[in-house]
Each structure stands twice: as C-alpha cells, then as structure tokens.
Scaffold this active site. Structure first.
Site, PDB file in Angstrom:
ATOM      1  N   CYS A  92       6.996   1.392   0.117  1.00 35.66           N
ATOM      2  CA  CYS A  92       7.187   1.975  -1.211  1.00 35.66           C
ATOM      3  C   CYS A  92       8.566   2.593  -1.410  1.00 35.66           C
ATOM      4  O   CYS A  92       8.929   2.919  -2.528  1.00 35.66           O
ATOM      5  CB  CYS A  92       6.116   3.025  -1.475  1.00 35.66           C
ATOM      6  SG  CYS A  92       6.111   4.382  -0.281  1.00 35.66           S
ATOM      7  N   GLN A  93       9.338   2.776  -0.344  1.00 32.29           N
ATOM      8  CA  GLN A  93      10.610   3.483  -0.490  1.00 32.29           C
ATOM      9  C   GLN A  93      11.533   2.868  -1.548  1.00 32.29           C
ATOM     10  O   GLN A  93      12.197   3.597  -2.275  1.00 32.29           O
ATOM     11  CB  GLN A  93      11.341   3.555   0.860  1.00 32.29           C
ATOM     12  CG  GLN A  93      10.726   4.531   1.842  1.00 32.29           C
ATOM     13  CD  GLN A  93       9.621   3.902   2.668  1.00 32.29           C
ATOM     14  OE1 GLN A  93       9.153   2.807   2.364  1.00 32.29           O
ATOM     15  NE2 GLN A  93       9.182   4.589   3.719  1.00 32.29           N
TER      16      GLN A  93
END
Length: 362
Positions: A92-93
């Site tokens: 998700c970064q």
C-alpha cells in the site's frame, strides 16, 4: 422451491480454496482459514515471512516476485470442484498520503495492482478479494483502482468495494481499509458492521490484562511482549505526557525543534499516549516506537510492546511469528505486524464470501 423460482444453496458449502498474493506473514490467510477456507499457498517477495506463513496457515509459501508469477504457478493448486478465491493486498505504500506528496515516487510499485489484474485474467478464479489503503480510491496520478475494476468487469466479475472503518468489525484500532470483492457468480457485498461506537473493542479490552513492563523490558513468559528501551531524554518526555496527551503537553525544553516550527504542529499524535476507553490508533511498521505516532502505553512509561501491537491487529496470542521466540527482533516484528492484514478483517471477508455463495442460485 422459493417463490421467485430461484433455488439457493442449503447445508454444507462447497470447498472454498484460496491462493494469497502478497501474503506476508499470513494475516489475511489466517482469518479466512479461521472461517473454514482451505488455504493453498501464499506468494511474497519477503522470504523471511515463510516461517510465520507456513506454520500458522498450513500452506505453502512461494518466494517469488509477483511480476514473475504465471498462471502455471497458481492454477495447479486449485482442485476442480472448489470455489476458487484469489486474494491479495498489493503493497500500500505507493498509494499512501505520504507517497502521494513525495515527488520521487517509484512508478514500478504502482504496477503491482496491474500484475494482480493480469493474474486474475489468466487464472480466472471464481472470486477475487483485494485490500488496500483508502487513498487508492482517490489516487490522482493514475486511475489504478479504476483500471483494476474495469479489468474485473470485462472478465465477467461483479465488483463491490468500500472503505471499512475497522472498529465497526471488532478490530481494536482506528485503521481504515478499502476492501474489494468481485465474483463471477453474481452480486457480492461485505457483511454489515458487527459493532458500533457503543461496543467498540477498546485498548483496555485488548491489552488490559497483560503484565506491566518497564521500558526496554521483556516479559519472562512471553518473548513477544517486549518493548523498546528509551533514552534518558525520551524517558523524561513520556513521563511528562499525561493520559491521552502528547508532545504539546511537554515543557518547551523537552519539545523537538521541528515540533515548534509551523510545519511540525500538525503532527500532534507523535509521542502520544493511547487511552483505555477507545480503540488504538492504526498499527504501522513503526508502531513500537513512541516517536512514530500515538504508540505510548496509556499509563506505563513506555511504547507498546510487539505483543500489544499484534493483539491490536487481532493476531491470536498463539500466532507464531518467529521460529525461535526467544530471539525476537522488535524491528522485524513491528514490520511484520504493521504490514499485515488484521486476521479479523480476513474473517469478515470470508464471512462475506460464504454469505454470497449461500445466496447464489445453484
């Protein structure tokens, strides 16, 4: 026969089999396993996750870059008469608010969801589930989520996604996640919330019975219940932090220079204490450090332990994170725990899939 002429499934469900992409240490898989799904395999590029994934899920861990995974690597795991689920949480970064502000973005990481889509198209599972940060739904630079949804729809899936506030499903942290479900069998929805603000699971409910610790101490009966040591200055800071308070409550001589600047005043949660009566904040990969968020224990002068972080993520106390639990790395444990899908969210997703299958005409 029902009045509308549609016969729904009764009795025992067919076998539901799962392959988990970006599996990490197995939080999503474990939650689905807890609901009776058969976990077949997990793929991930972090080889250190193998022990935890295989030990807790009884499934094969495949150390492989998603870009190199082909349908021939996935399809043979499924049996012919099962309901086939392809699950995954692409890292998700790239879609976080921090990454969105960062001009030096790694464009390759945005492509991971496209790789997931490629495998959906090639494998043709019956059901797909994807979990990610809510920001992916409003991502401005590329229509990554929109492209993923369109691919699913073009392949004959009905798609539903929504942002989930985790306390509404009994998860004791204020994490928000986007959960997508897609099915070739028909319309699919997430089950309704199981909790309201009146009965949220709180910090006290979750960690109130754990043995107290001093900063830097490890529990003699639980190696994961271990917290970081604090420097003399940070010990002064935590001791000056009132219940539910943060760095803004300190005398000026204890405050960091960056917090005294206008740009630093918005980071009010760092060095903060949790409160017993509410859920914890979102667990991150840095959740065992007091300078990384509101990760101070409500009343003890320390940051939360790795065990406490794991419990906030709904990992059971029996979950095995390390082969040698007497040699626990706080850095590694924090990364494992912060990156994981809460197992309870995996249960919610599995419950939703079971309800969907029961309501699907034969």
């Amino acid at each position: 026969m029902p009045k509308n002429g549609v016969q729904k499934r009764r009795g025992r469900l067919p076998s539901i089999e799962v392959v988990d992409l970006f599996c990490g240490i197995g939080g999503l898989s474990y939650g689905m396993k807890s609901e009776g799904f058969k976990i077949l395999a997990g793929f991930d590029l972090d080889w250190t996750c193998q022990y935890a994934y295989e030990t807790n899920n009884g499934a094969k861990f495949i150390y492989k870059d998603i870009r190199q995974v082909k349908k021939e690597d996935v399809i043979p795991f499924y049996s012919k008469k099962s309901i086939k689920v392809l699950a995954g949480c692409a890292p998700c970064q790239p879609f976080s608010s921090y990454a969105f502000k960062n001009k030096n973005k790694d464009e390759d990481k945005y492509n991971l969801l496209y790789e997931f889509g490629r495998l959906v198209k090639d494998v043709q599972p019956d059901i797909v589930t994807m979990e990610n940060v809510p920001a992916i739904a409003s991502f401005k630079l590329k229509s990554v989520l929109a492209d993923f949804v369109k691919l699913l729809q073009d392949e004959g899936y009905q798609v539903n996604y929504q942002v989930v506030f985790c306390p509404n499903y009994g998860i004791p942290q204020t994490r928000k996640r986007l959960v997508l479900l897609a099915s070739r069998l028909g319309k699919i929805n997430l089950i309704p919330p199981t909790h309201t603000k009146k009965n949220y699971v709180t910090v006290r409910d979750t960690i109130g019975n754990l043995p107290p610790l001093e900063a830097g101490e490890s529990c003699k009966t639980d190696a994961l219940h271990r917290c970081r040591a604090l420097s003399p200055l940070n010990m002064q800071r935590i001791m000056s932090t009132p219940y539910g308070g943060g760095w803004k409550d300190w005398p000026k001589e204890l405050q960091l220079k960056c917090h005294q600047e206008e740009s630093g005043k918005s980071f009010g949660s760092v060095y903060g204490r949790m409160v017993w009566e509410e859920p914890a904040p979102t667990m991150t990969t840095l959740c065992t450090g007091i300078g990384n968020g509101r990760f101070g224990h409500p009343t003890q002068n320390r940051a939360i332990s790795a065990r406490e972080a794991a419990l906030f993520q709904t990992f059971p106390i029996t979950y095995k994170f390390f082969q040698n639990e007497q040699d626990v790395s706080l850095v590694k444990a924090s990364r494992y725990i912060g990156n994981a899908v809460p197992p309870r969210l995996g249960e919610v997703i599995a419950e939703s899939i079971k309800q969907h299958i029961r309501n699907t005409p034969l």
